[in-house]
Design an enzyme around this catalytic site. Sequence first.
Site, PDB file in Angstrom:
ATOM      1  N   GLY A  20      26.786  40.696  34.007  1.00 57.36           N
ATOM      2  CA  GLY A  20      27.555  39.991  34.967  1.00 57.36           C
ATOM      3  C   GLY A  20      26.610  40.235  36.219  1.00 57.36           C
ATOM      4  O   GLY A  20      27.413  40.049  37.656  1.00 57.36           O
ATOM      5  N   THR A  22      25.129  37.915  37.942  1.00 51.91           N
ATOM      6  CA  THR A  22      25.049  36.783  38.887  1.00 51.91           C
ATOM      7  C   THR A  22      26.464  36.643  39.497  1.00 51.91           C
ATOM      8  O   THR A  22      26.772  35.657  40.133  1.00 51.91           O
ATOM      9  CB  THR A  22      24.492  35.626  37.988  1.00 51.91           C
ATOM     10  N   LEU A  25      31.044  40.348  41.895  1.00 50.90           N
ATOM     11  CA  LEU A  25      30.996  41.731  42.152  1.00 50.90           C
ATOM     12  C   LEU A  25      29.877  42.459  42.244  1.00 50.90           C
ATOM     13  O   LEU A  25      29.383  43.015  43.028  1.00 50.90           O
ATOM     14  CB  LEU A  25      31.903  42.312  40.900  1.00 50.90           C
ATOM     15  N   ARG A  54      24.670  34.987  31.771  1.00 41.91           N
ATOM     16  CA  ARG A  54      23.990  33.883  31.046  1.00 41.91           C
ATOM     17  C   ARG A  54      22.904  32.947  31.719  1.00 41.91           C
ATOM     18  O   ARG A  54      22.081  32.457  30.910  1.00 41.91           O
ATOM     19  CB  ARG A  54      25.360  33.106  30.751  1.00 41.91           C
ATOM     20  N   ASP A  97      23.392  35.156  26.146  1.00 43.80           N
ATOM     21  CA  ASP A  97      24.833  34.844  25.737  1.00 43.80           C
ATOM     22  C   ASP A  97      25.394  36.075  25.014  1.00 43.80           C
ATOM     23  O   ASP A  97      24.896  36.450  23.972  1.00 43.80           O
ATOM     24  CB  ASP A  97      24.671  33.599  24.868  1.00 43.80           C
ATOM     25  N   ASP A 190      38.672  52.190  38.748  1.00 46.84           N
ATOM     26  CA  ASP A 190      39.896  51.871  39.531  1.00 46.84           C
ATOM     27  C   ASP A 190      39.128  52.024  41.013  1.00 46.84           C
ATOM     28  O   ASP A 190      39.069  53.185  41.455  1.00 46.84           O
ATOM     29  CB  ASP A 190      41.023  52.711  39.387  1.00 46.84           C
ATOM     30  N   HIS A 191      38.997  51.036  41.779  1.00 47.49           N
ATOM     31  CA  HIS A 191      38.160  51.215  43.063  1.00 47.49           C
ATOM     32  C   HIS A 191      39.022  52.064  43.992  1.00 47.49           C
ATOM     33  O   HIS A 191      38.433  52.518  44.929  1.00 47.49           O
ATOM     34  CB  HIS A 191      37.757  49.640  43.417  1.00 47.49           C
ATOM     35  N   GLU A 229      48.349  42.561  51.436  1.00 41.64           N
ATOM     36  CA  GLU A 229      47.463  41.925  51.625  1.00 41.64           C
ATOM     37  C   GLU A 229      47.698  40.487  52.478  1.00 41.64           C
ATOM     38  O   GLU A 229      49.016  39.972  52.274  1.00 41.64           O
ATOM     39  CB  GLU A 229      46.558  41.485  50.303  1.00 41.64           C
ATOM     40  N   HIS A 253      46.180  50.469  40.536  1.00 43.52           N
ATOM     41  CA  HIS A 253      45.909  50.962  41.913  1.00 43.52           C
ATOM     42  C   HIS A 253      47.050  51.997  42.549  1.00 43.52           C
ATOM     43  O   HIS A 253      47.168  53.086  43.118  1.00 43.52           O
ATOM     44  CB  HIS A 253      45.607  49.946  43.032  1.00 43.52           C
ATOM     45  N   LYS A 353      50.780  39.635  47.968  1.00 47.67           N
ATOM     46  CA  LYS A 353      49.758  38.932  48.741  1.00 47.67           C
ATOM     47  C   LYS A 353      50.503  38.140  49.738  1.00 47.67           C
ATOM     48  O   LYS A 353      51.694  37.582  49.689  1.00 47.67           O
ATOM     49  CB  LYS A 353      49.189  37.833  47.619  1.00 47.67           C
TER      50      LYS A 353
HETATM   51  C1  BG6 Z   1      42.055  44.310  43.016  1.00 50.75           C
HETATM   52  C2  BG6 Z   1      42.781  43.319  42.744  1.00 50.75           C
HETATM   53  O1  BG6 Z   1      41.973  45.115  42.149  1.00 50.75           O
HETATM   54  O2  BG6 Z   1      42.312  44.668  44.301  1.00 50.75           O
HETATM   55  C3  BG6 Z   1      43.070  42.236  43.938  1.00 50.75           C
HETATM   56  O3  BG6 Z   1      42.560  42.583  41.634  1.00 50.75           O
HETATM   57  C4  BG6 Z   1      43.225  42.923  45.149  1.00 50.75           C
HETATM   58  O4  BG6 Z   1      43.913  41.080  43.579  1.00 50.75           O
HETATM   59  C5  BG6 Z   1      42.506  44.232  45.437  1.00 50.75           C
HETATM   60  O5  BG6 Z   1      43.273  41.855  46.028  1.00 50.75           O
HETATM   61  C6  BG6 Z   1      42.895  44.878  46.560  1.00 50.75           C
HETATM   62  O6  BG6 Z   1      41.697  45.869  46.885  1.00 50.75           O
HETATM   63  P1  BG6 Z   1      41.638  46.317  48.516  1.00 50.75           P
HETATM   64  O7  BG6 Z   1      40.670  47.264  48.285  1.00 50.75           O
HETATM   65  O8  BG6 Z   1      41.172  45.104  49.261  1.00 50.75           O
HETATM   66  O9  BG6 Z   1      43.058  46.918  48.891  1.00 50.75           O
END
Ligand code: BG6
Length: 524
Positions: A20, A22, A25, A54, A97, A190-191, A229, A253, A353
Amino acid sequence: MSNSTQKVTEAPEHTFVLFGATGDLAQRKLFPALFSLYLGGALSSQYSVVGVARRKLDTAEFRQKVRDAIEEFSRQPVPDENTWNQFIQHFSYVALDVNNANHFCDLDDHISKVEKERGVEEQNRMFYLAMAPEFFGTVTTNLKSCNLTKNQGWKRLIIEKPFGWDYQSAEELNKELRQVFEEEEIYRIDHYLGKEMVQNIEVIRFANSIFRPVWNNQAIANVQITSSETVGVEDRASYYDKAGALRDMIQNHMLQMVMMIAMEPPSRLKNEAIRDEKVKVLRSLRRYSEIDVKDHVVRGQYQAGKLKGEQVPGYRDENNVDDDSQTETFVAARLYIDNFRWAGVPFYLRTGKRLAGKSTEIVIQFHDMPKNLYFNPNGNLNPNLLVIRVSPAEGISLLLNAKHPGQNEETVVPVKMEFSQEEDKSSPEAYERLLHDALVGDSTFFTRWDEVSLAWKFVDPIARAFNSDVGPELSFYDAGSYGPKRADELLQEDGFFWWPFHVEAPSAEAKKEPLEAAVSTKQP
Ligand code: BG6
């Protein structure tokens, strides 16, 4: 465990294979994160990055893409051309591919060549799948069939969310991955777990003895976790319209933040001990049957409205969204953790959102004082609040009551103890921390399979209720608002209300403002 005050640990020699390469993320987060790690001395000179996607690109074109991404998104500018050349010389590219197993054998040849040129001592390989989840299984299977995972050193897999669609699909995916990687080799991102203040929860809780006696149902009345958001669905409708806020935010999250707040102190500050305690929270989480869901969960969808002075369309008018889409863009929920520490304390979650502000925040509300105290004649003394601001204004505040200076002791005013983390360009971003942790083999802030599976088991009946007649009705809210009215009623049923969230760091000037706003909204 990572600790930004410690000297950064240099990652061992490795080849970073980025699927991924290109995609969005990679451009926005991963290349800038690798660059910062390099500048910070966390990447040894013995590393190679092999971009895979790809699209056909030659090495020069790929390196230019990396440069463009860094110029646009990196928190640190390119200091000089010499440094840049040192960094980018490690990057190469392979067009592939993912459905063509033969291409993986070509990739294997390429990686072997890169490693040979590097004069490899440790043949460690990190595979990062920054791509659509339907390819996860195919990619790992093909990696194995062309022997890419039969390297001499360690092999690890970093995988993005969503991990499955429900418990069953997650389990199938996990089984597929486990044909190739051991659980200890899988780093599920999980960021939120890479965010400074989410990691800080553990330190605040376990490094401060003042919190030990009050972190329970005797002192805490409720916990409110908000992730709001302002953005809409953007160009992600093909994914989001199927996922909705429940799968997109709550399953991962939001539940991660619940676990960090509610977990017991781990026996050691080590990854498995911490993750064991987090899992216990999910085990104690009360599961709702489909029929119960409507009493505890609210689902909403934004309609047209005004945000920051601009008119924005409703969800159903967004590109690639059906005119009668039933997908929720907002969820509020009341959770209970049925263990000794938390029995009876509601945990309220809300995420959505196109809300009034961008903010992720945790409010711990302590019990009210007895009403018969002489300085609380009207019973309107504010409760103590501990607020952990995850973003955008990282910090913590503690709301206390004190005597108004110069007036008698019956004039009690709220005062706020405030700790604001300066917006600091030198502090690493979530993806930097997480990439570094994975490279040094620290899985503390990644999601273990039992966490994922229990989170799905909690979410699945809610998702089923959303698709049935017994579930909560879809409540509409205006873009730019704080969500549907029904979300307020959820707390009112318990005699509580949502505390307003911060959308920016309290400036020295305005430090009192959010507090005053909060206090003025206290309802009788
Ligand atoms: C992502 C979701 O995991 O987290 C998005 O897929 C969301 O929809 C995003 O906008 C929110 O992350 P953060 O760090 O901006 O709060």
